[in-house]
Design a protein around this motif. Sequence first.
Motif, PDB file in Angstrom:
ATOM      1  N   ILE A 267       0.847  -1.193   0.000  1.00 11.09           N
ATOM      2  CA  ILE A 267       0.000   0.000   0.000  1.00 11.09           C
ATOM      3  C   ILE A 267       0.885   1.246   0.000  1.00 11.09           C
ATOM      4  CG2 ILE A 267      -1.913  -1.159   1.181  1.00 11.09           C
ATOM      5  CD1 ILE A 267      -1.028   0.330   3.765  1.00 11.09           C
ATOM      6  N   HIS A 268       0.241   2.431   0.002  1.00  5.90           N
ATOM      7  CA  HIS A 268       0.944   3.717   0.121  1.00  5.90           C
ATOM      8  C   HIS A 268       1.801   3.995  -1.115  1.00  5.90           C
ATOM      9  CE1 HIS A 268       3.096   7.004   2.251  1.00  5.90           C
ATOM     10  NE2 HIS A 268       2.010   7.031   3.007  1.00  5.90           N
ATOM     11  N   TRP A 269       1.232   3.750  -2.287  1.00  7.89           N
ATOM     12  CA  TRP A 269       1.923   4.057  -3.541  1.00  7.89           C
ATOM     13  C   TRP A 269       0.861   4.271  -4.620  1.00  7.89           C
ATOM     14  CZ3 TRP A 269       1.690   1.291  -8.176  1.00  7.89           C
ATOM     15  CH2 TRP A 269       1.002   0.070  -8.116  1.00  7.89           C
ATOM     16  N   GLY A 270       1.254   4.940  -5.717  1.00 13.82           N
ATOM     17  CA  GLY A 270       0.429   5.001  -6.905  1.00 13.82           C
ATOM     18  C   GLY A 270      -0.762   5.930  -6.868  1.00 13.82           C
ATOM     19  N   THR A 271      -0.872   6.765  -5.829  1.00 18.12           N
ATOM     20  CA  THR A 271      -2.059   7.626  -5.722  1.00 18.12           C
ATOM     21  C   THR A 271      -1.705   9.106  -5.711  1.00 18.12           C
ATOM     22  OG1 THR A 271      -3.187   5.898  -4.477  1.00 18.12           O
ATOM     23  CG2 THR A 271      -4.137   8.096  -4.376  1.00 18.12           C
ATOM     24  N   PHE A 272      -0.680   9.478  -4.959  1.00 18.37           N
ATOM     25  CA  PHE A 272      -0.231  10.871  -4.856  1.00 18.37           C
ATOM     26  C   PHE A 272       1.268  10.944  -5.097  1.00 18.37           C
ATOM     27  CE2 PHE A 272      -3.744  10.453  -1.724  1.00 18.37           C
ATOM     28  CZ  PHE A 272      -4.679  11.275  -2.341  1.00 18.37           C
ATOM     29  N   VAL A 273       1.718  12.080  -5.598  1.00 14.31           N
ATOM     30  CA  VAL A 273       3.152  12.350  -5.656  1.00 14.31           C
ATOM     31  C   VAL A 273       3.545  13.003  -4.342  1.00 14.31           C
ATOM     32  CG1 VAL A 273       4.980  13.667  -6.782  1.00 14.31           C
ATOM     33  CG2 VAL A 273       3.222  12.553  -8.164  1.00 14.31           C
ATOM     34  N   LEU A 274       4.249  12.246  -3.513  1.00 12.58           N
ATOM     35  CA  LEU A 274       4.643  12.715  -2.181  1.00 12.58           C
ATOM     36  C   LEU A 274       6.145  12.688  -1.971  1.00 12.58           C
ATOM     37  CD1 LEU A 274       1.955  10.750  -0.118  1.00 12.58           C
ATOM     38  CD2 LEU A 274       1.872  13.165  -0.762  1.00 12.58           C
ATOM     39  N   SER A 275       6.891  12.185  -2.961  1.00 10.83           N
ATOM     40  CA  SER A 275       8.324  11.986  -2.782  1.00 10.83           C
ATOM     41  C   SER A 275       8.989  11.882  -4.150  1.00 10.83           C
ATOM     42  CB  SER A 275       8.570  10.726  -1.948  1.00 10.83           C
ATOM     43  OG  SER A 275       7.902   9.624  -2.523  1.00 10.83           O
ATOM     44  N   GLY A 276      10.280  11.514  -4.156  1.00 12.04           N
ATOM     45  CA  GLY A 276      11.067  11.637  -5.361  1.00 12.04           C
ATOM     46  C   GLY A 276      11.127  10.445  -6.283  1.00 12.04           C
ATOM     47  N   GLU A 277      10.707   9.258  -5.822  1.00  9.43           N
ATOM     48  CA  GLU A 277      10.839   8.097  -6.703  1.00  9.43           C
ATOM     49  C   GLU A 277       9.774   8.121  -7.803  1.00  9.43           C
ATOM     50  OE1 GLU A 277       7.807   6.770  -3.646  1.00  9.43           O
ATOM     51  OE2 GLU A 277       9.737   7.822  -3.575  1.00  9.43           O
ATOM     52  N   PRO A 278      10.071   7.528  -8.979  1.00  3.85           N
ATOM     53  CA  PRO A 278       9.049   7.422 -10.027  1.00  3.85           C
ATOM     54  C   PRO A 278       7.824   6.663  -9.521  1.00  3.85           C
ATOM     55  CG  PRO A 278      11.220   6.886 -10.890  1.00  3.85           C
ATOM     56  CD  PRO A 278      11.368   6.988  -9.404  1.00  3.85           C
ATOM     57  N   VAL A 279       6.675   6.936 -10.103  1.00  2.00           N
ATOM     58  CA  VAL A 279       5.405   6.440  -9.592  1.00  2.00           C
ATOM     59  C   VAL A 279       5.343   4.915  -9.546  1.00  2.00           C
ATOM     60  CG1 VAL A 279       2.932   6.311 -10.132  1.00  2.00           C
ATOM     61  CG2 VAL A 279       4.114   8.507 -10.189  1.00  2.00           C
ATOM     62  N   LEU A 280       5.874   4.245 -10.561  1.00  2.12           N
ATOM     63  CA  LEU A 280       5.783   2.791 -10.609  1.00  2.12           C
ATOM     64  C   LEU A 280       6.924   2.083  -9.870  1.00  2.12           C
ATOM     65  CD1 LEU A 280       4.672   2.268 -14.312  1.00  2.12           C
ATOM     66  CD2 LEU A 280       3.279   1.960 -12.256  1.00  2.12           C
ATOM     67  N   GLU A 281       7.942   2.814  -9.474  1.00  4.22           N
ATOM     68  CA  GLU A 281       9.092   2.168  -8.844  1.00  4.22           C
ATOM     69  C   GLU A 281       8.746   1.412  -7.561  1.00  4.22           C
ATOM     70  OE1 GLU A 281      13.189   4.056  -8.737  1.00  4.22           O
ATOM     71  OE2 GLU A 281      12.667   4.064  -6.588  1.00  4.22           O
ATOM     72  N   PRO A 282       7.881   1.932  -6.682  1.00  3.46           N
ATOM     73  CA  PRO A 282       7.606   1.197  -5.441  1.00  3.46           C
ATOM     74  C   PRO A 282       7.100  -0.225  -5.674  1.00  3.46           C
ATOM     75  CG  PRO A 282       6.836   3.440  -5.227  1.00  3.46           C
ATOM     76  CD  PRO A 282       7.229   3.266  -6.656  1.00  3.46           C
ATOM     77  N   ILE A 283       6.150  -0.414  -6.580  1.00  6.26           N
ATOM     78  CA  ILE A 283       5.610  -1.762  -6.765  1.00  6.26           C
ATOM     79  C   ILE A 283       6.592  -2.630  -7.536  1.00  6.26           C
ATOM     80  CG2 ILE A 283       4.316  -1.260  -8.897  1.00  6.26           C
ATOM     81  CD1 ILE A 283       3.266  -3.518  -5.917  1.00  6.26           C
ATOM     82  N   GLU A 284       7.312  -2.050  -8.497  1.00  5.58           N
ATOM     83  CA  GLU A 284       8.296  -2.836  -9.234  1.00  5.58           C
ATOM     84  C   GLU A 284       9.426  -3.284  -8.319  1.00  5.58           C
ATOM     85  OE1 GLU A 284       9.254  -0.073 -12.292  1.00  5.58           O
ATOM     86  OE2 GLU A 284       7.572  -0.677 -13.598  1.00  5.58           O
ATOM     87  N   ALA A 285       9.891  -2.382  -7.432  1.00  2.37           N
ATOM     88  CA  ALA A 285      10.954  -2.737  -6.497  1.00  2.37           C
ATOM     89  C   ALA A 285      10.463  -3.734  -5.454  1.00  2.37           C
ATOM     90  CB  ALA A 285      11.492  -1.479  -5.819  1.00  2.37           C
ATOM     91  N   THR A 286       9.196  -3.637  -5.068  1.00  4.07           N
ATOM     92  CA  THR A 286       8.639  -4.604  -4.115  1.00  4.07           C
ATOM     93  C   THR A 286       8.627  -5.995  -4.725  1.00  4.07           C
ATOM     94  OG1 THR A 286       7.256  -2.896  -3.092  1.00  4.07           O
ATOM     95  CG2 THR A 286       6.619  -5.194  -2.734  1.00  4.07           C
ATOM     96  N   ARG A 287       8.224  -6.099  -5.980  1.00  5.51           N
ATOM     97  CA  ARG A 287       8.199  -7.405  -6.643  1.00  5.51           C
ATOM     98  C   ARG A 287       9.604  -7.999  -6.741  1.00  5.51           C
ATOM     99  NH1 ARG A 287       4.150  -4.862 -11.097  1.00  5.51           N
ATOM    100  NH2 ARG A 287       2.170  -5.280 -10.020  1.00  5.51           N
ATOM    101  N   ARG A 288      10.594  -7.142  -7.036  1.00  7.01           N
ATOM    102  CA  ARG A 288      11.965  -7.645  -7.121  1.00  7.01           C
ATOM    103  C   ARG A 288      12.469  -8.110  -5.755  1.00  7.01           C
ATOM    104  NH1 ARG A 288      12.512  -3.021 -10.518  1.00  7.01           N
ATOM    105  NH2 ARG A 288      13.542  -1.866  -8.822  1.00  7.01           N
ATOM    106  N   ALA A 289      12.204  -7.319  -4.721  1.00  8.28           N
ATOM    107  CA  ALA A 289      12.649  -7.695  -3.374  1.00  8.28           C
ATOM    108  C   ALA A 289      11.949  -8.966  -2.909  1.00  8.28           C
ATOM    109  CB  ALA A 289      12.385  -6.542  -2.403  1.00  8.28           C
ATOM    110  N   TRP A 290      10.688  -9.101  -3.263  1.00 11.30           N
ATOM    111  CA  TRP A 290       9.926 -10.302  -2.895  1.00 11.30           C
ATOM    112  C   TRP A 290      10.531 -11.535  -3.552  1.00 11.30           C
ATOM    113  CZ3 TRP A 290       6.079 -10.469   0.666  1.00 11.30           C
ATOM    114  CH2 TRP A 290       5.294 -11.623   0.735  1.00 11.30           C
ATOM    115  N   ALA A 291      10.865 -11.406  -4.835  1.00  6.31           N
ATOM    116  CA  ALA A 291      11.464 -12.535  -5.555  1.00  6.31           C
ATOM    117  C   ALA A 291      12.826 -12.893  -4.966  1.00  6.31           C
ATOM    118  CB  ALA A 291      11.596 -12.194  -7.035  1.00  6.31           C
ATOM    119  N   ARG A 292      13.631 -11.882  -4.620  1.00  6.00           N
ATOM    120  CA  ARG A 292      14.946 -12.149  -4.033  1.00  6.00           C
ATOM    121  C   ARG A 292      14.831 -12.854  -2.688  1.00  6.00           C
ATOM    122  NH1 ARG A 292      16.072  -6.809  -5.746  1.00  6.00           N
ATOM    123  NH2 ARG A 292      15.798  -6.072  -3.599  1.00  6.00           N
TER     124      ARG A 292
END
Length: 311
Positions: A267-292
């Motif tokens: 949660i807490h991604w994809g709805t508002f621009v509140l910080s510096g990372e690209p919008v899709l990076e949180p979920i893409e990075a979560t999927r990578r960390a989950w796989a690792r």
Amino acid sequence: MTPHDFTHRLDSRMLGPVGAARLWWSFPDDEDARRDAARIPVTPEAPLPDPSSGMLAVTWLGHASTLLWVDGVTVLVDPVLSPGIPGAAKRLTPPGRTVETLPRVDAVLISHDHYDHLDVRTFASLPRATRIVAGLNTAAFFRARGFTDVVELDWWSSIGLPGLSGEVRVEFVPARHWSRRTLTDRCHRLWGGWVVTAPDGRSIYHAGDTAYGSFLKRIAGRHRRIAIAALPVGAYAPRDLLREVHMDPAEAVRAAGVLDVQRVVPIHWGTFVLSGEPVLEPIEATRRAWARSGRAREDLWDLPIGGSRTL
């Protein structure tokens, strides 16, 4: 006696004017953000779980706004369903539900008072008899707006709600964050997360808004059968500014291990621009960390906005 503020519980660095300016200048370009947001799946008004089945389920409405379904009890966490919030542009993606199409809820839970978690425009459309449960020193805010059933909780305290097979416990738990809505109410209202526990001992944890911290071990020690965790994965860059208030995706996956929880809803991604990372990076990075981490892909419940998953 309730303290005037909770600065004594603060273990995060609050941004000063220079840090806030740095954060603002780090935001991605609005055109880029909206182009990326167009790729986020949204299923508005999708079918909801049936509370009469007594199952555990989660519905993600966007950002931290979530419906939790536990043994016939339905709670709504941090509803922000309006077109935008102060301090951010209009939302990038529509909410999964409008206020008018929300199901009947037994309680609304508020993790803390920041605008992206406590939205007065959403509450203006809710019935004033709605039960509100929030941290200490929050009741006056809601009573001033006409709400008549408001419960304040300290960390590790709880209330009971009648479920299908017994009492469902709703407990307020610590988070590593802070609170403030104006220049004069710094840490006035207590912040935290929620554990909603079924009569059989299984529970759902909603972390609210938090950095990674040792409090997670305490939650895990107290709640040994967390079946699902809704964990924040966005609003983490620049990292040196936000490390003490927001988890990043790798920390969220590590938190799942500390909590000994199998299934995670990002949660807490994809709805508002509140910080510096690209919008899709949180979920893409979560999927990578989950796989690792070697965890089963089906246990990462990366829901579309408006989507539900039932255990």
